[in-house]
Design an enzyme around this catalytic site. Structure first.
Site, PDB file in Angstrom:
ATOM      1  N   ASP A 139      41.580 -11.527  -4.732  1.00 45.18           N
ATOM      2  CA  ASP A 139      42.570 -10.764  -5.478  1.00 45.18           C
ATOM      3  C   ASP A 139      43.192 -11.577  -6.611  1.00 45.18           C
ATOM      4  OD1 ASP A 139      42.167  -8.633  -3.742  1.00 45.18           O
ATOM      5  OD2 ASP A 139      43.753  -9.294  -2.382  1.00 45.18           O
ATOM      6  N   ARG A 140      43.747 -10.870  -7.559  1.00 40.04           N
ATOM      7  CA  ARG A 140      44.341 -11.501  -8.737  1.00 40.04           C
ATOM      8  C   ARG A 140      45.358 -12.586  -8.374  1.00 40.04           C
ATOM      9  NH1 ARG A 140      47.594  -8.284 -13.588  1.00 40.04           N
ATOM     10  NH2 ARG A 140      48.357 -10.139 -14.667  1.00 40.04           N
TER      11      ARG A 140
END
Length: 302
Positions: A139-140
């Protein structure tokens, strides 16, 4: 074009067409489905209808979803924290805030933009122009190790290891609350949230099996530092699993509390270790990403 054929079921009789499609095609937004209906790309019994059409018992529905046009992705000279590299593999320590591959709203500044520049065209093409070399993602706001494949042979080899769950993936996380047990395993299927479509959820119907093993490394007054080892790799797996047992990851506003007393930028989750068999030599390679500064400072505060 992607043609999807559907048959009405009892659960959706007399339901609006657009609402029905939103339920059975959760990967598509309702506004996009309404657009397809308006354009005549959705047929009921061979005829175009309106979004408010009510589903009948004998209805046969066809949805024609056009293939998305992939924009040209630009190589960008973005510094990479390289943990390992050879002719086949590149292992990078991804920083917080960096998106792995381009998507709507994030066509630049991604890991893909950076590795395209660094690798100068030496990337696998299996996942298309949007995800060259990308076999998995994090994830970011999750930091840590991600592997990039430089050719199709390496990509297929690593993808097979992911499928067989033979890759070592260990994460560090700070969760809210104090875990009582020193170790545990969460075995709960993960799928799209039935109401909030941008979220995933544990234990949902038609979810895919997901297994996370965790062990406590340190307990604090109101939080716990844990190590999680993935047996499977579902979207948001650790975040969803820990939230499902009442211990969401600190800083995770999606699956936990929106309160942010430590001023964190997203979840406190770090992909620390990644180990796999090299696609050519067959030898086991394991790399470890150092704990980011923000994580170290948080542990000091706790």
């Amino acid at each position: 074009m992607s043609l999807i054929r559907l048959e009405a079921c009892e659960d959706f009789l007399n339901e609006r067409l657009d609402k029905y499609l939103g339920a059975v095609l959760p990967e598509q937004s309702r506004s996009y489905l309404q657009k397809l209906i308006k354009e005549g790309s959705v047929l009921v019994n061979g005829k175009a209808v309106k979004a408010g059409y009510r589903i009948g018992a004998e209805d046969r529905i066809e949805v024609d979803i056009p293939r998305p046009q992939e924009p040209e992705i630009t190589a960008e000279d973005i510094p990479l924290d390289i943990l390992y590299e050879d002719e086949d593999l590149l292992m990078v320590n991804k920083p917080k805030g960096m998106v792995v591959h381009p998507a709507a709203g994030h066509l630049t500044g991604t890991l893909v933009n950076a590795v395209m520049y660094h690798c100068r065209g030496q990337l696998s093409g299996i996942n298309g122009v949007m995800r060259p070399g990308i076999v998995h993602r994090i994830d970011r706001d999750t930091t840590g190790v991600i592997v990039v494949c430089k050719n199709d042979h390496a990509h297929n080899h690593v993808a097979e290891q992911l499928k067989e769950h033979s890759i070592t993936r260990k994460y560090l996380a700070v969760v809210t609350g104090v875990l009582k047990e020193d170790t545990g395993t969460i075995d709960a299927a993960i799928g799209r949230h039935p109401v909030e479509r941008k979220k995933m959820a544990a234990g949902v119907k038609n979810g895919k099996r997901a297994v996370t093993h965790y062990r406590v490394l340190q307990r604090f007054a109101r939080h716990t530092l844990i190590e999680c080892q993935l047996e499977t790799g579902r979207t948001h797996q650790i975040r969803v699993h820990m939230a499902s047992i009442g211990h969401p990851i600190l800083g995770d506003a999606v699956y936990g509390s929106s309160r942010n007393p430590f001023h964190l930028e997203g979840q406190t989750l770090h992909a620390q270790v990644l180990g796999l068999l090299h696609p050519v030599s067959g030898r086991y390679i394991e790399v470890e990403a150092p704990l980011p500064e923000y994580f170290q400072q948080l542990l000091k505060k706790l």
